[in-house]
Design a protein around this motif. Structure first.
Motif, PDB file in Angstrom:
ATOM      1  N   CYS A 109       0.840  -1.208   0.000  1.00  0.00           N
ATOM      2  CA  CYS A 109       0.000   0.000   0.000  1.00  0.00           C
ATOM      3  C   CYS A 109       0.873   1.255   0.000  1.00  0.00           C
ATOM      4  N   ALA A 110       1.921   1.224   0.817  1.00  0.00           N
ATOM      5  CA  ALA A 110       2.818   2.377   0.882  1.00  0.00           C
ATOM      6  C   ALA A 110       3.521   2.610  -0.458  1.00  0.00           C
ATOM      7  N   LEU A 111       3.937   1.535  -1.111  1.00  0.00           N
ATOM      8  CA  LEU A 111       4.608   1.663  -2.404  1.00  0.00           C
ATOM      9  C   LEU A 111       3.649   2.198  -3.468  1.00  0.00           C
ATOM     10  N   PHE A 112       2.432   1.698  -3.466  1.00  0.00           N
ATOM     11  CA  PHE A 112       1.437   2.194  -4.418  1.00  0.00           C
ATOM     12  C   PHE A 112       1.149   3.674  -4.176  1.00  0.00           C
ATOM     13  N   PRO A 121       2.972   2.039 -10.233  1.00  0.00           N
ATOM     14  CA  PRO A 121       3.850   0.885 -10.446  1.00  0.00           C
ATOM     15  C   PRO A 121       3.023  -0.371 -10.670  1.00  0.00           C
ATOM     16  N   SER A 122       3.541  -1.293 -11.441  1.00  0.00           N
ATOM     17  CA  SER A 122       2.793  -2.505 -11.759  1.00  0.00           C
ATOM     18  C   SER A 122       2.675  -3.399 -10.536  1.00  0.00           C
ATOM     19  N   LEU A 123       1.673  -4.258 -10.557  1.00  0.00           N
ATOM     20  CA  LEU A 123       1.472  -5.200  -9.463  1.00  0.00           C
ATOM     21  C   LEU A 123       2.684  -6.103  -9.323  1.00  0.00           C
ATOM     22  N   VAL A 126       5.570  -4.213  -7.557  1.00  0.00           N
ATOM     23  CA  VAL A 126       5.349  -4.040  -6.122  1.00  0.00           C
ATOM     24  C   VAL A 126       5.443  -5.385  -5.410  1.00  0.00           C
ATOM     25  N   ALA A 127       4.864  -6.418  -6.004  1.00  0.00           N
ATOM     26  CA  ALA A 127       4.916  -7.747  -5.390  1.00  0.00           C
ATOM     27  C   ALA A 127       6.359  -8.202  -5.204  1.00  0.00           C
ATOM     28  N   ARG A 128       7.177  -7.932  -6.194  1.00  0.00           N
ATOM     29  CA  ARG A 128       8.579  -8.324  -6.121  1.00  0.00           C
ATOM     30  C   ARG A 128       9.276  -7.615  -4.949  1.00  0.00           C
ATOM     31  N   LYS A 129       8.942  -6.345  -4.730  1.00  0.00           N
ATOM     32  CA  LYS A 129       9.576  -5.567  -3.669  1.00  0.00           C
ATOM     33  C   LYS A 129       9.135  -6.014  -2.271  1.00  0.00           C
ATOM     34  N   VAL A 130       7.945  -6.626  -2.171  1.00  0.00           N
ATOM     35  CA  VAL A 130       7.485  -7.089  -0.848  1.00  0.00           C
ATOM     36  C   VAL A 130       7.724  -8.575  -0.654  1.00  0.00           C
ATOM     37  N   GLY A 131       8.367  -9.217  -1.638  1.00  0.00           N
ATOM     38  CA  GLY A 131       8.748 -10.613  -1.491  1.00  0.00           C
ATOM     39  C   GLY A 131       7.659 -11.623  -1.763  1.00  0.00           C
ATOM     40  N   ALA A 136      -0.010 -14.025  -5.202  1.00  0.00           N
ATOM     41  CA  ALA A 136      -0.082 -14.102  -3.737  1.00  0.00           C
ATOM     42  C   ALA A 136      -0.444 -12.746  -3.140  1.00  0.00           C
ATOM     43  N   LEU A 137       0.114 -11.666  -3.693  1.00  0.00           N
ATOM     44  CA  LEU A 137      -0.191 -10.335  -3.178  1.00  0.00           C
ATOM     45  C   LEU A 137      -1.661  -9.983  -3.423  1.00  0.00           C
ATOM     46  N   SER A 138      -2.172 -10.337  -4.590  1.00  0.00           N
ATOM     47  CA  SER A 138      -3.588 -10.087  -4.888  1.00  0.00           C
ATOM     48  C   SER A 138      -4.491 -10.813  -3.895  1.00  0.00           C
ATOM     49  N   LYS A 139      -4.140 -12.057  -3.595  1.00  0.00           N
ATOM     50  CA  LYS A 139      -4.941 -12.838  -2.650  1.00  0.00           C
ATOM     51  C   LYS A 139      -4.908 -12.211  -1.257  1.00  0.00           C
TER      52      LYS A 139
END
Length: 379
Positions: A109-112, A121-123, A126-131, A136-139
């Motif tokens: 959320c902070a990155l978005f 930024p693309s999903l 952002v997902a890559r940056k949060v590991g 998985a991030l969408s879920k």
């Protein structure tokens, strides 16, 4: 009935079930929360188990420990300082106390939000940056916030735009400051974004008028508020003054007037739901609703009205009913933001173990509502 978007300014509602008080709960409260695996206490305390050497979140799904082996801590650091290691199952360090979200979702959320350009930024980025993977991030977003990352971004953009207008910015400045590429994008969807044109909204919601009244009931004082379109709020409490303050807090930009006579029919219809004389329904002709909610919230509220009086469903069961089996926590949030007590019977939603978790109008009142429904059903 107005669904998802309303003519009213957006209410500022604090979700009661998931508020995070700064005080550390007493040991008995902590233990009861552990027994219920109560997610609403995640981030308020952590507990350790002497026999396993680990510490957990209150909602941990591991085998329940014995009370004599359990200790409680105000932070993960305190538990680790006492010699306990984090549980691999519930990942107790993976929790953002301030936001009430898991750390990956809070960080996403902070990155978005850090990028307010027209193209966020693309999903995947952002997902890559949060590991996590994008899937998985969408879920996680759906489970914790009730919406996909894309829908969350749209809602945040609208929120920035509304705030800019309320703060007095010119429409043109607010459009680009919120991240819209052109004014046409806003005007094409202004009814959905604001419930009115941007110019009207910028004037503080001119034309948005709410009448209200307060009456006595078996469950304390009841405030009923309505626009010309329908019921905007039903609050329960003990003090008319406090109920009126809550109404003005939730609708700060509206023109609010007490009008007892104009709301007699609405009050009768609301009390009929509170007393179980009529079934709850979102499309009832005598209680049309003019409340704001996302598509997910409306699905939850519809499911609540389908629960028979006197019966309960867990947040997880409701999540499964609406086709989102992993969104139990988001269901809890939707219940907590319900503005129409009784009409939308969120008191019929309970914790995973059947416990009466947080209720905006008080757990004791929730317990009494259910008890009265069961009594009437048995007679």
């Amino acid at each position: 009935m107005t669904q998802q978007f309303s003519s009213l300014p957006t209410p500022t509602v604090a979700p009661a079930s998931f508020s995070l008080p700064g005080t550390f709960p007493d040991p008995d409260t902590c233990w009861h929360a552990v027994q219920r695996r109560d997610r609403s206490y995640n981030g308020r305390f952590w507990f350790s188990v002497k026999t396993t050497g680990v510490y957990c979140l209150p909602s941990c799904a591991a085998r329940p420990p014995l009370r004599r082996n359990v200790s409680f801590f105000a932070s993960p650091e305190a538990a680790e300082a006492a010699g306990f290691r984090p549980c691999k199952r519930c990942k107790p360090r993976d929790w953002q106390v301030e936001a009430g979200l898991s750390k990956p979702v809070a960080k996403a959320c902070a990155l978005f939000q850090a990028d307010t350009g027209d193209t966020p930024p693309s999903l995947a980025e952002v997902a890559r940056k949060v590991g996590l993977s994008a899937t998985a991030l969408s879920k996680r977003f759906i489970a914790e916030l009730g919406v996909s990352p894309r829908d969350w971004l749209v809602a945040k953009k609208r929120e920035r735009f509304r705030k800019a207008l309320r703060d007095g910015e010119k429409v043109s400045e607010a459009v680009y400051g919120a991240g819209y590429g052109s004014p046409s994008r806003v005007y094409e969807s202004s009814d959905k974004v604001l419930g009115m044109t941007p110019a009207t909204y910028a004037k503080g919601g001119a034309g948005a008028h709410i009448d209200y009244t307060t009456v006595d009931s078996d469950y304390g004082r009841v405030l009923v508020a309505a626009t010309q379109k329908g019921v905007a709020a039903v609050f329960l409490g003990d003090s008319d003054r406090k109920l009126e303050q809550d109404l003005r807090h939730d609708f700060p930009a509206a023109d609010i007037t007490r009008n007892d006579a104009a709301l007699e029919d609405r009050v009768t219809a609301v009390l009929s739901r509170l007393y179980g004389r009529k079934p709850s329904a979102l499309d009832a002709s005598d209680v049309p609703l003019d409340i704001i909610g996302t598509a997910f919230q409306w699905k939850v509220w519809k499911a609540l009205t389908d629960i028979p009086a006197g019966e309960t469903r867990t947040y997880g069961e409701i999540a499964t009913t609406i086709g989102e089996p992993k969104a139990a926590r988001a269901v809890g949030r939707a219940c907590a933001t319900n503005q129409a007590a009784g009409v939308i019977p969120c008191h019929r939603a309970v914790g995973a173990n059947g416990g009466l978790t947080g209720y905006r109008w008080g757990v004791a009142r929730k317990e009494r509502l259910l008890a009265e429904e069961r009594r009437r059903k048995s007679t």
